[in-house]
Design a protein around this motif. Structure first.
Motif, PDB file in Angstrom:
ATOM      1  N   HIS A 194      25.879  43.085  41.288  1.00  0.00           N
ATOM      2  CA  HIS A 194      25.193  43.553  42.495  1.00  0.00           C
ATOM      3  C   HIS A 194      24.780  42.355  43.352  1.00  0.00           C
ATOM      4  O   HIS A 194      24.491  41.268  42.834  1.00  0.00           O
ATOM      5  CB  HIS A 194      23.961  44.384  42.142  1.00  0.00           C
ATOM      6  N   THR A 195      24.730  42.592  44.665  1.00  0.00           N
ATOM      7  CA  THR A 195      24.343  41.527  45.597  1.00  0.00           C
ATOM      8  C   THR A 195      22.934  41.725  46.151  1.00  0.00           C
ATOM      9  O   THR A 195      22.397  40.842  46.806  1.00  0.00           O
ATOM     10  CB  THR A 195      25.333  41.466  46.768  1.00  0.00           C
ATOM     11  N   LEU A 196      22.342  42.917  45.881  1.00  0.00           N
ATOM     12  CA  LEU A 196      20.965  43.196  46.297  1.00  0.00           C
ATOM     13  C   LEU A 196      20.267  43.995  45.184  1.00  0.00           C
ATOM     14  O   LEU A 196      20.805  44.136  44.085  1.00  0.00           O
ATOM     15  CB  LEU A 196      20.953  43.983  47.622  1.00  0.00           C
ATOM     16  N   ASP A 197      19.097  44.539  45.471  1.00  0.00           N
ATOM     17  CA  ASP A 197      18.276  45.264  44.493  1.00  0.00           C
ATOM     18  C   ASP A 197      19.084  46.344  43.762  1.00  0.00           C
ATOM     19  O   ASP A 197      19.867  47.071  44.377  1.00  0.00           O
ATOM     20  CB  ASP A 197      17.100  45.962  45.185  1.00  0.00           C
ATOM     21  N   VAL A 198      18.820  46.490  42.473  1.00  0.00           N
ATOM     22  CA  VAL A 198      19.409  47.570  41.678  1.00  0.00           C
ATOM     23  C   VAL A 198      18.387  48.709  41.603  1.00  0.00           C
ATOM     24  O   VAL A 198      17.288  48.526  41.077  1.00  0.00           O
ATOM     25  CB  VAL A 198      19.790  47.090  40.261  1.00  0.00           C
ATOM     26  N   PHE A 199      18.755  49.886  42.119  1.00  0.00           N
ATOM     27  CA  PHE A 199      17.825  51.012  42.217  1.00  0.00           C
ATOM     28  C   PHE A 199      18.064  52.111  41.189  1.00  0.00           C
ATOM     29  O   PHE A 199      17.130  52.802  40.795  1.00  0.00           O
ATOM     30  CB  PHE A 199      17.910  51.649  43.610  1.00  0.00           C
ATOM     31  N   GLY A 200      19.324  52.338  40.775  1.00  0.00           N
ATOM     32  CA  GLY A 200      19.624  53.486  39.936  1.00  0.00           C
ATOM     33  C   GLY A 200      20.608  53.187  38.829  1.00  0.00           C
ATOM     34  O   GLY A 200      21.543  52.405  39.007  1.00  0.00           O
ATOM     35  N   LEU A 201      20.401  53.825  37.647  1.00  0.00           N
ATOM     36  CA  LEU A 201      21.279  53.656  36.485  1.00  0.00           C
ATOM     37  C   LEU A 201      21.485  55.011  35.815  1.00  0.00           C
ATOM     38  O   LEU A 201      20.578  55.837  35.773  1.00  0.00           O
ATOM     39  CB  LEU A 201      20.645  52.700  35.465  1.00  0.00           C
ATOM     40  N   ALA A 240      20.603  48.508  46.762  1.00  0.00           N
ATOM     41  CA  ALA A 240      20.301  48.339  48.178  1.00  0.00           C
ATOM     42  C   ALA A 240      21.531  47.974  49.002  1.00  0.00           C
ATOM     43  O   ALA A 240      21.541  48.175  50.218  1.00  0.00           O
ATOM     44  CB  ALA A 240      19.218  47.275  48.351  1.00  0.00           C
ATOM     45  N   GLU A 241      22.555  47.401  48.366  1.00  0.00           N
ATOM     46  CA  GLU A 241      23.790  47.188  49.096  1.00  0.00           C
ATOM     47  C   GLU A 241      24.625  48.465  49.018  1.00  0.00           C
ATOM     48  O   GLU A 241      24.186  49.474  48.489  1.00  0.00           O
ATOM     49  CB  GLU A 241      24.571  45.991  48.543  1.00  0.00           C
ATOM     50  N   GLN A 242      25.828  48.456  49.534  1.00  0.00           N
ATOM     51  CA  GLN A 242      26.647  49.663  49.605  1.00  0.00           C
ATOM     52  C   GLN A 242      27.502  49.869  48.353  1.00  0.00           C
ATOM     53  O   GLN A 242      28.307  50.786  48.303  1.00  0.00           O
ATOM     54  CB  GLN A 242      27.550  49.601  50.842  1.00  0.00           C
ATOM     55  N   GLN A 243      27.275  49.072  47.329  1.00  0.00           N
ATOM     56  CA  GLN A 243      28.130  49.152  46.145  1.00  0.00           C
ATOM     57  C   GLN A 243      27.649  50.187  45.128  1.00  0.00           C
ATOM     58  O   GLN A 243      26.464  50.258  44.816  1.00  0.00           O
ATOM     59  CB  GLN A 243      28.204  47.785  45.451  1.00  0.00           C
ATOM     60  N   ILE A 244      28.592  50.983  44.632  1.00  0.00           N
ATOM     61  CA  ILE A 244      28.401  51.785  43.428  1.00  0.00           C
ATOM     62  C   ILE A 244      29.300  51.134  42.379  1.00  0.00           C
ATOM     63  O   ILE A 244      30.514  51.015  42.575  1.00  0.00           O
ATOM     64  CB  ILE A 244      28.821  53.248  43.637  1.00  0.00           C
ATOM     65  N   ILE A 245      28.702  50.698  41.261  1.00  0.00           N
ATOM     66  CA  ILE A 245      29.450  49.918  40.276  1.00  0.00           C
ATOM     67  C   ILE A 245      29.547  50.682  38.965  1.00  0.00           C
ATOM     68  O   ILE A 245      28.569  51.253  38.496  1.00  0.00           O
ATOM     69  CB  ILE A 245      28.797  48.535  40.047  1.00  0.00           C
ATOM     70  N   ILE A 246      30.743  50.677  38.384  1.00  0.00           N
ATOM     71  CA  ILE A 246      30.983  51.284  37.079  1.00  0.00           C
ATOM     72  C   ILE A 246      31.138  50.170  36.050  1.00  0.00           C
ATOM     73  O   ILE A 246      31.887  49.207  36.261  1.00  0.00           O
ATOM     74  CB  ILE A 246      32.255  52.165  37.078  1.00  0.00           C
ATOM     75  N   GLU A 264      30.873  45.795  30.166  1.00  0.00           N
ATOM     76  CA  GLU A 264      31.616  44.905  31.049  1.00  0.00           C
ATOM     77  C   GLU A 264      31.881  45.605  32.378  1.00  0.00           C
ATOM     78  O   GLU A 264      31.953  46.834  32.448  1.00  0.00           O
ATOM     79  CB  GLU A 264      32.949  44.505  30.406  1.00  0.00           C
ATOM     80  N   PHE A 265      32.055  44.815  33.432  1.00  0.00           N
ATOM     81  CA  PHE A 265      32.390  45.370  34.746  1.00  0.00           C
ATOM     82  C   PHE A 265      33.719  46.118  34.680  1.00  0.00           C
ATOM     83  O   PHE A 265      34.683  45.650  34.073  1.00  0.00           O
ATOM     84  CB  PHE A 265      32.476  44.253  35.785  1.00  0.00           C
ATOM     85  N   TYR A 266      33.763  47.295  35.329  1.00  0.00           N
ATOM     86  CA  TYR A 266      34.980  48.103  35.311  1.00  0.00           C
ATOM     87  C   TYR A 266      35.517  48.398  36.711  1.00  0.00           C
ATOM     88  O   TYR A 266      36.704  48.226  36.984  1.00  0.00           O
ATOM     89  CB  TYR A 266      34.708  49.425  34.589  1.00  0.00           C
ATOM     90  N   GLN A 267      34.618  48.817  37.646  1.00  0.00           N
ATOM     91  CA  GLN A 267      35.111  49.259  38.953  1.00  0.00           C
ATOM     92  C   GLN A 267      34.007  49.251  39.990  1.00  0.00           C
ATOM     93  O   GLN A 267      32.856  49.570  39.692  1.00  0.00           O
ATOM     94  CB  GLN A 267      35.680  50.688  38.833  1.00  0.00           C
ATOM     95  N   ILE A 268      34.344  48.879  41.225  1.00  0.00           N
ATOM     96  CA  ILE A 268      33.497  49.132  42.383  1.00  0.00           C
ATOM     97  C   ILE A 268      34.032  50.390  43.048  1.00  0.00           C
ATOM     98  O   ILE A 268      35.190  50.430  43.468  1.00  0.00           O
ATOM     99  CB  ILE A 268      33.485  47.956  43.368  1.00  0.00           C
ATOM    100  N   VAL A 269      33.215  51.428  43.113  1.00  0.00           N
ATOM    101  CA  VAL A 269      33.667  52.737  43.600  1.00  0.00           C
ATOM    102  C   VAL A 269      33.704  52.742  45.125  1.00  0.00           C
ATOM    103  O   VAL A 269      32.735  52.370  45.788  1.00  0.00           O
ATOM    104  CB  VAL A 269      32.729  53.852  43.095  1.00  0.00           C
ATOM    105  N   LYS A 270      34.817  53.187  45.677  1.00  0.00           N
ATOM    106  CA  LYS A 270      34.932  53.318  47.123  1.00  0.00           C
ATOM    107  C   LYS A 270      34.183  54.568  47.570  1.00  0.00           C
ATOM    108  O   LYS A 270      34.321  55.628  46.985  1.00  0.00           O
ATOM    109  CB  LYS A 270      36.400  53.421  47.537  1.00  0.00           C
ATOM    110  N   GLN A 271      33.368  54.413  48.624  1.00  0.00           N
ATOM    111  CA  GLN A 271      32.659  55.570  49.169  1.00  0.00           C
ATOM    112  C   GLN A 271      32.693  55.513  50.690  1.00  0.00           C
ATOM    113  O   GLN A 271      32.546  54.456  51.291  1.00  0.00           O
ATOM    114  CB  GLN A 271      31.228  55.634  48.624  1.00  0.00           C
TER     115      GLN A 271
END
Length: 520
Positions: free
Chosen positions: A342-349, A363-369, A379-386
């Motif tokens: 993540h590049t900004l605050d982590v809000f949800g898990l 806080a950034e536009q990334q949803i990360i799997i 381990e990192f798997y995917q940045i979800v496109k939205q």
């Protein structure tokens, strides 16, 4: 009164073919179908580990289940017939309205034509002496008369057209409403809805003037904890009644998140002081926290436990997700490692059912799997496109391979988005997107995690000024069953684990508001 008949009651025989009436049933899970039926002779050889129920007893329960099922079917058909009759009457009413409007328009046309005919008759005769004088003197009276006639025709046309246009506008308005109502009626008929949910306010508004940041319940729903500034308040909760019993000190800044164990009376807290604490109930109202744990370098925004409750995930403003080993018996944590993407605050898990995928948003536009490796390490798997391109406030798995996500921008799309695992990647399901109430003047704040109750198949979530309850429908879709509106977007809350009560705190009212969930 529903009457049902057991077809083969007289022909039921035990597996030993004793030719005696069946009097009991073995309801053990591992017993084969034919071995369940027991006669009086079979009963002489029963073992202590067998689960025996009398035939009449089990027959009565089976019949009640069948009657209940039949009654549900009858009720559903009755409901659909009522909805269809309502739609038919609506169409019939529309037909009458349409015909009346067309008749009215036709009468305007008749009136218009009558005006033309009257004008035609008025000018069919003339005065010879007057016209002779006009001719000799080259008078322009005819030109003037014709201009007046033209103006008269224009006036008749305008009057008639205005009246007809007004009726056509009304007809168009009725038509658009009719189309909308008909579509809604058709959707209502084809949908098989689950029981409706209503929220009954409990008259026990407990005052809470200190700012409340987070609320959590223990597994039984009898103990509630709330983060009120830097203190944790412990409450007794019974039948919708709330009573403060203890104030816990340990953190030196605001408590932003609380997470209760589902296996014992222990909970975890995260604070603006960048630390996490474990709390364990010793006896009665005594709670102990041995030490604080600081691996984050900024505020703690979210906490998540795995099912076995031996692993904790924490998200922070420092852009990281920390993974901890949990030992509730000894009331301690041990830091394992960090997830950095993540590049900004982590809000949800949120974890999926099998705990093979972890989803995070912030806080950034990334949803990360994140995916668990063969070595049991995340381990990192995917940045979800939205497509919405907004910051994410909350996220929650509602199926093994499906999660929901809510954005938080001030002037954003204000919707609930669905994502599903397809061909190895999580993909946005735009056709399932649900519009929420649009409020462009405020942000959707975090610190109100989505609560999903799998058993009841309901979802509790907050978006800006509203708190929503969603219920599952056919084809696995969820719909908004009910919602509450508040004056302020600073709303905290949660739902008891049995999905019986919702408790909320809102900044303007500054009290806990309790609602009982009623299933109709």
């Amino acid at each position: 009164m529903i009457q049902i008949n057991l077809i083969e009651k007289e022909t039921l025989r035990c597996s030993e073919n004793h030719d005696l009436p069946i009097i009991a049933i073995d309801i053990g899970k591992d017993v084969k179908m034919n071995d369940r039926l027991l006669c009086s002779e079979c009963m002489l050889n029963i073992r202590p580990d067998m689960k025996i129920v009398g035939l009449n007893n089990i027959e009565s329960k089976i019949e009640n289940n069948i009657k209940e099922n039949i009654q549900k079917k009858i009720s559903l058909i009755s409901q659909k017939k009522e909805q269809l009759t309502k739609l038919f009457n609506s169409i019939d009413q529309w037909k009458q309205t349409f015909n009346q409007t067309i008749d009215s328009i036709q009468r305007f046309f008749d009136y218009w034509m009558d005006n033309f005919i009257s004008q035609e008759q008025v000018h069919n005769s003339y005065n010879f002496i007057q016209e002779l004088d006009n001719y000799i003197n080259q008078s322009q009276s005819h030109e003037n008369d014709y201009e007046l006639f033209v103006q008269s025709i224009i006036k008749i046309n305008k009057t008639s057209i205005n009246k007809i246009q007004l009726k056509l506008t009304q007809l168009n308005s009725h038509y658009r409403k009719y189309i909308t109502d008909t579509k809604e009626s058709l959707l209502e008929i084809i949908s098989i809805q689950q029981p409706k949910i209503t929220l009954k306010p409990i008259n026990n508004q407990q005052k809470q003037s200190d700012f409340c940041w987070t609320i959590a319940f223990n597994q039984t729903g009898q103990i509630m904890v709330s983060g009120c500034n830097q203190y944790i308040k412990v409450w007794d909760f019974k039948d919708g009644q709330l009573k403060e019993v203890k104030k816990l000190e340990g953190h030196n800044q605001n408590i932003r998140c609380l997470l209760f164990s589902k296996l014992q009376n222990s909970f975890i807290s995260g604070s603006n002081d960048n630390t996490i604490r474990c709390w364990k109930q010793l006896n009665g109202q005594e709670w102990n926290s041995q030490q604080s744990y600081q691996e984050h370098t900024n505020w703690i925004e979210c906490l998540l436990l795995c099912k076995k409750e031996n692993t904790l995930f924490s998200g922070s403003v420092d852009k990281s997700i920390k993974i901890w080993k949990v030992d509730f018996n000894n009331n301690n944590l041990k830091f394992s490692y960090s997830l950095m993407k993540h590049t900004l605050d982590v809000f949800g898990l949120s974890l999926n059912e099998s705990e093979t995928f972890l989803v995070s948003c912030g806080a950034e536009q990334q949803i990360i799997i994140w995916k668990k490796s063969k070595e049991k390490k995340w381990e990192f798997y995917q940045i979800v496109k939205q497509s919405i391109n907004e910051s994410g406030v909350t996220v929650c798995f509602i199926k093994e391979n499906q999660f929901i996500w809510i954005c938080g921008n001030k002037n954003g799309k204000d919707c609930l988005s669905y994502f599903e695992l397809i061909n190895g990647d999580f993909v946005e399901q735009k056709e399932k997107e649900q519009q929420l109430i649009i409020s462009s003047d405020v942000y959707n704040l975090n610190l109100f995690p989505i609560v999903f109750n799998k058993e009841k198949e309901i979802i509790l979530l907050r978006h800006k000024f509203h708190v929503y309850l969603l219920t599952k429908q056919t084809q696995g879709r969820y719909r908004i069953s009910t919602k509450l509106k508040f004056q302020n977007n600073s709303i905290q809350g949660t739902m008891t684990n049995n999905a019986k009560y919702i408790i909320l705190w809102e900044k303007t009212e500054q009290n806990f508001q309790i609602y009982q969930i009623e299933y109709q």
